[in-house]
Motif scaffolding. Structure first.
Motif, PDB file in Angstrom:
ATOM      1  N   ALA A   1      42.477  45.290  26.812  1.00  0.00           N
ATOM      2  CA  ALA A   1      43.725  45.278  26.050  1.00  0.00           C
ATOM      3  C   ALA A   1      43.936  43.958  25.304  1.00  0.00           C
ATOM      4  CB  ALA A   1      44.902  45.509  27.010  1.00  0.00           C
ATOM      5  N   SER A   2      43.114  42.954  25.607  1.00  0.00           N
ATOM      6  CA  SER A   2      43.361  41.620  25.053  1.00  0.00           C
ATOM      7  C   SER A   2      42.802  41.473  23.641  1.00  0.00           C
ATOM      8  CB  SER A   2      42.711  40.566  25.963  1.00  0.00           C
ATOM      9  OG  SER A   2      42.689  39.330  25.292  1.00  0.00           O
ATOM     10  N   PRO A   3      43.566  40.819  22.774  1.00  0.00           N
ATOM     11  CA  PRO A   3      43.041  40.560  21.426  1.00  0.00           C
ATOM     12  C   PRO A   3      42.112  39.352  21.414  1.00  0.00           C
ATOM     13  CG  PRO A   3      45.264  39.677  21.622  1.00  0.00           C
ATOM     14  CD  PRO A   3      44.959  40.330  22.934  1.00  0.00           C
ATOM     15  N   LEU A   4      42.087  38.601  22.510  1.00  0.00           N
ATOM     16  CA  LEU A   4      41.295  37.367  22.546  1.00  0.00           C
ATOM     17  C   LEU A   4      40.228  37.461  23.634  1.00  0.00           C
ATOM     18  CD1 LEU A   4      44.170  34.711  22.310  1.00  0.00           C
ATOM     19  CD2 LEU A   4      42.563  35.389  20.519  1.00  0.00           C
ATOM     20  N   PRO A   5      39.161  36.658  23.507  1.00  0.00           N
ATOM     21  CA  PRO A   5      38.148  36.638  24.573  1.00  0.00           C
ATOM     22  C   PRO A   5      38.773  36.216  25.896  1.00  0.00           C
ATOM     23  CG  PRO A   5      37.460  35.306  22.674  1.00  0.00           C
ATOM     24  CD  PRO A   5      38.864  35.730  22.415  1.00  0.00           C
ATOM     25  N   CYS A   6      38.317  36.846  26.973  1.00  0.00           N
ATOM     26  CA  CYS A   6      38.880  36.558  28.299  1.00  0.00           C
ATOM     27  C   CYS A   6      37.822  35.956  29.214  1.00  0.00           C
ATOM     28  CB  CYS A   6      39.387  37.856  28.950  1.00  0.00           C
ATOM     29  SG  CYS A   6      40.788  38.545  28.082  1.00  0.00           S
ATOM     30  N   VAL A   7      38.188  34.831  29.819  1.00  0.00           N
ATOM     31  CA  VAL A   7      37.318  34.199  30.802  1.00  0.00           C
ATOM     32  C   VAL A   7      37.840  34.592  32.179  1.00  0.00           C
ATOM     33  CG1 VAL A   7      36.595  31.983  31.742  1.00  0.00           C
ATOM     34  CG2 VAL A   7      36.872  32.255  29.292  1.00  0.00           C
ATOM     35  N   ALA A   8      36.933  35.039  33.050  1.00  0.00           N
ATOM     36  CA  ALA A   8      37.357  35.446  34.398  1.00  0.00           C
ATOM     37  C   ALA A   8      37.400  34.230  35.307  1.00  0.00           C
ATOM     38  CB  ALA A   8      36.377  36.476  34.949  1.00  0.00           C
ATOM     39  N   ILE A   9      38.462  34.083  36.081  1.00  0.00           N
ATOM     40  CA  ILE A   9      38.595  32.927  36.964  1.00  0.00           C
ATOM     41  C   ILE A   9      39.209  33.353  38.296  1.00  0.00           C
ATOM     42  CG2 ILE A   9      40.858  32.249  35.998  1.00  0.00           C
ATOM     43  CD1 ILE A   9      39.910  29.295  36.480  1.00  0.00           C
ATOM     44  N   GLY A  10      38.879  32.588  39.334  1.00  0.00           N
ATOM     45  CA  GLY A  10      39.494  32.814  40.643  1.00  0.00           C
ATOM     46  C   GLY A  10      38.599  33.582  41.580  1.00  0.00           C
ATOM     47  N   GLY A  11      37.958  32.877  42.515  1.00  0.00           N
ATOM     48  CA  GLY A  11      37.115  33.542  43.506  1.00  0.00           C
ATOM     49  C   GLY A  11      35.831  34.089  42.920  1.00  0.00           C
ATOM     50  N   VAL A  12      35.430  33.564  41.764  1.00  0.00           N
ATOM     51  CA  VAL A  12      34.225  34.085  41.114  1.00  0.00           C
ATOM     52  C   VAL A  12      32.984  33.417  41.722  1.00  0.00           C
ATOM     53  CG1 VAL A  12      32.952  34.225  38.935  1.00  0.00           C
ATOM     54  CG2 VAL A  12      35.428  34.583  38.963  1.00  0.00           C
ATOM     55  N   GLY A  13      32.052  34.254  42.156  1.00  0.00           N
ATOM     56  CA  GLY A  13      30.785  33.751  42.704  1.00  0.00           C
ATOM     57  C   GLY A  13      29.630  34.293  41.891  1.00  0.00           C
ATOM     58  N   ILE A  14      28.435  33.798  42.203  1.00  0.00           N
ATOM     59  CA  ILE A  14      27.279  34.155  41.362  1.00  0.00           C
ATOM     60  C   ILE A  14      26.996  35.663  41.369  1.00  0.00           C
ATOM     61  CG2 ILE A  14      25.523  33.726  43.158  1.00  0.00           C
ATOM     62  CD1 ILE A  14      23.993  32.394  40.617  1.00  0.00           C
ATOM     63  N   ASP A  15      27.328  36.318  42.497  1.00  0.00           N
ATOM     64  CA  ASP A  15      27.034  37.756  42.551  1.00  0.00           C
ATOM     65  C   ASP A  15      28.012  38.601  41.738  1.00  0.00           C
ATOM     66  OD1 ASP A  15      24.714  37.512  43.973  1.00  0.00           O
ATOM     67  OD2 ASP A  15      25.779  37.374  45.883  1.00  0.00           O
ATOM     68  N   ASP A  16      29.032  37.951  41.170  1.00  0.00           N
ATOM     69  CA  ASP A  16      29.948  38.688  40.276  1.00  0.00           C
ATOM     70  C   ASP A  16      29.457  38.685  38.841  1.00  0.00           C
ATOM     71  OD1 ASP A  16      31.930  39.118  42.275  1.00  0.00           O
ATOM     72  OD2 ASP A  16      32.465  37.005  42.101  1.00  0.00           O
ATOM     73  N   THR A  17      28.388  37.922  38.587  1.00  0.00           N
ATOM     74  CA  THR A  17      27.994  37.666  37.192  1.00  0.00           C
ATOM     75  C   THR A  17      27.840  38.958  36.385  1.00  0.00           C
ATOM     76  OG1 THR A  17      26.829  35.705  37.955  1.00  0.00           O
ATOM     77  CG2 THR A  17      26.300  36.477  35.742  1.00  0.00           C
ATOM     78  N   GLU A  18      27.007  39.850  36.866  1.00  0.00           N
ATOM     79  CA  GLU A  18      26.699  41.045  36.068  1.00  0.00           C
ATOM     80  C   GLU A  18      27.938  41.937  35.923  1.00  0.00           C
ATOM     81  OE1 GLU A  18      24.914  39.949  38.631  1.00  0.00           O
ATOM     82  OE2 GLU A  18      23.030  39.329  37.692  1.00  0.00           O
ATOM     83  N   ALA A  19      28.675  42.092  37.042  1.00  0.00           N
ATOM     84  CA  ALA A  19      29.830  43.003  36.995  1.00  0.00           C
ATOM     85  C   ALA A  19      30.893  42.481  36.026  1.00  0.00           C
ATOM     86  CB  ALA A  19      30.421  43.148  38.396  1.00  0.00           C
ATOM     87  N   LEU A  20      31.121  41.169  36.033  1.00  0.00           N
ATOM     88  CA  LEU A  20      32.152  40.639  35.140  1.00  0.00           C
ATOM     89  C   LEU A  20      31.697  40.659  33.682  1.00  0.00           C
ATOM     90  CD1 LEU A  20      33.602  37.771  37.355  1.00  0.00           C
ATOM     91  CD2 LEU A  20      34.865  39.727  36.439  1.00  0.00           C
TER      92      LEU A  20
END
Ligand SMILES: Cc1ncc(COP(=O)(O)OP(=O)(O)O)c(N)n1
Ligand SMILES: Cc1nc(C(=O)O)sc1CCOP(=O)(O)O
Ligand SMILES: [Mg+2]
Length: 716
Positions: free
Chosen positions: A162-181
């Motif tokens: 829904a965002s008009p701007l690029p979104c950076v994911a933050i909070g509890g992010v670990g290396i195994d989230d890379t592909e999913a995010l």
């Protein structure tokens, strides 16, 4: 501004611990972090300004630097000359409108957002006020105790859509989230603890980067002149980039009228239009690397430098096109002066010997002196230098990679390929390097891979039958061989494929407690001596297996190579005994009668069964991991990838570790890879399959061999 947000480090002084924030950032940026946010809730504004100044020096333009919350500190740090690219502001922080006004249109301004109301407010802002959103938390995290409710990956996906701007994911992010995010639409991953609290932030960042980019072709921009005959300039660059697995783009600095016989004319378009081309690309596309070739005059160079100052791509490879093969200088003195300023923006410079002479300010007398000159240049400009010996007389065409700031040097030997088709070789090599570096290959691996590809392309150049003069190389020789009439892979493809095939084994070796403890000096003497005794036992029989390879080899070159390697192996065993397995080292006579551990026996059984039951090709594939894995590990230990202590002369096993990074062994490894990969490329699929299997099994034995010393071994 179109910032590269792919890997975003937010600092935390407590999590960085004794290593400190600046050193943590330096290492993480070395590993591939593209944007750093200084976040220190306890510091005063004055302290933040000081930290920004320090960080801006440590980052040195290799990543973006923004500050959390403190707009005024960002302004003050800029006044002190620090390169501060922007701010990250939360919903309760300073106004983003004020930030944009104060920091200007090129600043990077991020805003926290995690609810529909936040999105509505963003939509109401004048366009260009905010560049991207920080969206989280993905999972609960202790790093920000007052964090908003967790969105999870699916919540993030809905928000990003829904965002008009690029979104950076933050909070509890670990290396195994890379592909999913990434798949959920993240423009990047923002992490605090995953990097600040990592033992080795460089290595961790490199892992994030590899996983983030996995499967995607790196985006490479060539800034160079056009060669309508297709062998050099942007035409060569685009072919090289594609052949090496990248997506190529080209901004043209000059048009030449040339063919394989020579240059007839040069037209330099107005630099306004050069700037327009550069901005059109970088405003839209995140660049993973830039390759710079012919820059016609001083104004062109100034335009490129000004653009680089703003965009700062993660990899810049500069082929300093200054001296024609004829010896003619291609740039006037003013342009040469400007080019020296450009050198400081480069990560890797690829001069031929004549260009090195101009850049170093003296004509090297011979190859060792050329390396010394490159060392001085590398130290002076803070970039790696690939010295190319292609213009040397004689049968050898060596190259050398010099990295003075990190104290590394590596030579690449190679017999000269006799061909007239050398037009555009420099352009092609530097573009191949930019592509491989952008893929995350370390510099020596990139050079080795690019050279293997180039050698194949040189060999096949004449078959193109293009032009009456110095013809082009055949950029796609490998691809055509695979996809065209001939379905066999090329040696370069085999090399890359096989290395990839054992990536899980390689990672497992890297993570072994034995390797970690060996690197950081905490390995106890008993397992170390156990390892050495097993190594000595192994080398004795490995030498016999190599001698069998020499017996089976069909060319005298390969026969000599394997016989030499057998000799080296047995000398290695004797040296181990002399240096380590002696009473003076506390090792009794029992060591000499040490019995092979199960891992040693299993590995040798495998090698012997191939040596005396398989064929030559399968045998050389089976012996290869012992060369390749040791050399790779040695280079990375020596480069400090497992911590700086592994290179420290006070390390308890320093003299032994030094043997890992031995240049002669490295060269032997290069040749072993070439023999095996060439044999595999030429083999029928059935035999190639057996070769790969033998190679994989030996690699698995290497892992078990390294694991054995800390897995409850009998006392030797
Ligand atoms: C990239 C990024 N996203 C979000 C935040 C959080 O900022 P904020 O909401 O202002 O909270 P604090 O960081 O100030 O506690 C961030 N810092 N970075
Ligand atoms: C600084 C920050 N901002 C957040 C937000 O959701 O706005 S979460 C966060 C901390 C993230 O730390 P870690 O990577 O250690 O979980
Ligand atoms: Mg804030």
């Amino acid at each position: 501004m179109n910032a590269d947000l792919s890997l975003y480090l937010v600092t935390d002084p407590a999590l960085c611990g004794a290593r400190g924030v600046v050193e943590t950032v330096r290492q993480a940026v070395d590993g591939g972090v593209r944007i750093v946010q200084l976040r220190d809730k306890a510091a005063t504004d004055a302290e933040i300004v000081d930290q920004l100044v320090d960080l801006s020096h440590a980052i040195d333009g290799r990543a973006l630097l923004v500050v959390n919350d403190r707009l005024d500190a960002a302004i003050a740090a800029r006044e002190r000359g620090a390169r501060v690219d922007g701010v990250h502001l939360g919903q309760g922080d300073a106004s983003v409108l004020r930030a944009r006004e104060a920091l200007g249109p090129d600043a990077v301004i991020g805003l926290t957002a995690n609810s529909p109301a936040h999105l509505e407010a963003v939509l109401a802002l004048p366009p260009g006020t905010v560049d991207h959103l920080g969206v989280g938390v993905i999972r609960p995290t202790l790093t920000k105790p007052d964090h908003p409710p967790a969105l999870g990956i699916e919540g993030f996906r809905a928000f990003a859509a829904a965002s008009p701007l690029p979104c950076v994911a933050i909070g509890g992010v670990g290396i195994d989230d890379t592909e999913a995010l990434r798949e959920a639409g993240a423009a990047g991953l923002a992490v605090v603890s995953a990097l600040c609290a990592a033992d080795d932030p460089r290595r961790e960042a490199a892992q994030f980067r590899r996983r983030w980019h996995a499967g995607a072709a790196p985006r490479i921009l060539s800034i160079a002149g056009s060669d309508p005959s297709g062998g050099a300039g942007i035409q060569a660059d685009l072919k090289s980039i594609a052949a090496n697995g990248g997506y190529g783009m080209a901004v043209i600095t000059a048009l030449t009228a040339q063919n394989t016989e020579g240059v007839r004319g040069v037209h330099v378009p107005p630099t306004d239009f050069l700037q327009a081309q550069l901005e059109a690309v970088s405003d839209d596309i995140t660049l993973d690397a830039v390759k710079i070739g012919m820059l016609a005059d001083a104004e062109v160079i100034r335009t490129v430098v000004a653009w680089l100052d703003v965009v700062r791509p993660p990899v810049v490879v500069l082929d300093p096109v200054m001296v024609a093969t004829s010896g003619d200088r291609l740039l006037d003195p003013e342009a040469e002066g400007e080019l020296r300023r450009l050198l400081r923006h480069a990560d890797l410079i690829t001069p031929n010997l004549a260009e090195l002479a101009v850049l170093a300010g003296r004509v090297p007398t011979d190859w060792p002196d050329a390396l010394a000159a490159a060392e001085e240049l590398s130290a002076d400009v803070g970039a790696m230098v690939l010295v190319k010996g292609g213009h040397l007389p004689g049968d050898e065409a060596p190259d050398a990679l010099i990295d003075a700031p990190r104290g590394r040097r590596q030579e690449f030997a190679g017999a000269r390929i006799t061909t007239r088709n050398t037009h555009g070789t420099g352009c092609s090599l530097s573009s191949a390097l930019a592509t491989r570096l952008a893929k995350g290959e370390d510099a020596p691996t990139a050079v080795a891979g690019a050279r293997a590809w180039l050698r194949e392309s040189l060999r096949e150049g004449e078959a193109l039958r293009v032009g009456r003069g110095q013809g082009p190389i055949s950029h796609f020789a490998g691809l055509w061989a695979r996809g065209g009439l001939d379905t066999r892979p090329t040696a370069a493809v085999v090399e890359a494929d096989w290395w990839r095939q054992i990536s899980a084994t390689r990672t497992a070796i890297d993570e072994l407690p034995f390797i970690r403890a060996l690197a950081d000096g905490t390995l106890a003497r008993e397992p170390f001596l156990f390892y050495l005794a097993q190594d000595a036992l192994y080398l004795r029989d490995y030498a016999r297996v190599l001698a069998e390879a020499a017996r089976l080899a069909s060319t005298s070159e390969e026969q000599a190579f394997w016989a030499n390697s057998a000799h080296g192996s047995i000398v290695g065993e004797l040296e181990l005994h002399a240096a380590w397995l002696t009473p003076s080292q506390g090792v009794g006579a029992a060591t000499f009668s040490a019995r092979p551990a199960p891992a040693t026996t299993a590995y040798l059984d495998h090698l012997r069964s191939v040596a005396f039951g398989g064929d030559y090709e399968e045998l050389i594939a089976a012996v290869l991991p012992c060369f390749w894995l040791y050399t790779d590990l040695g280079r990375r230990l020596h480069a400090g990838e497992f911590g700086a202590y592994a290179r420290d002369p006070r390390h308890p096993y320093a003299s032994w570790l030094a043997t890992y990074a031995d240049a002669a062994f490295e060269e032997a490894t290069r040749r072993a890879i070439e023999f095996v990969a060439t044999a595999a490329a030429a083999a029928e699929p059935e035999k190639r399959g057996r070769m790969l299997r033998a190679f994989e099994v030996s690699s698995a034995h290497e892992l078990a061999f390294f694991a054995a010393p800390l897995e409850g071994h009998p006392v030797v």
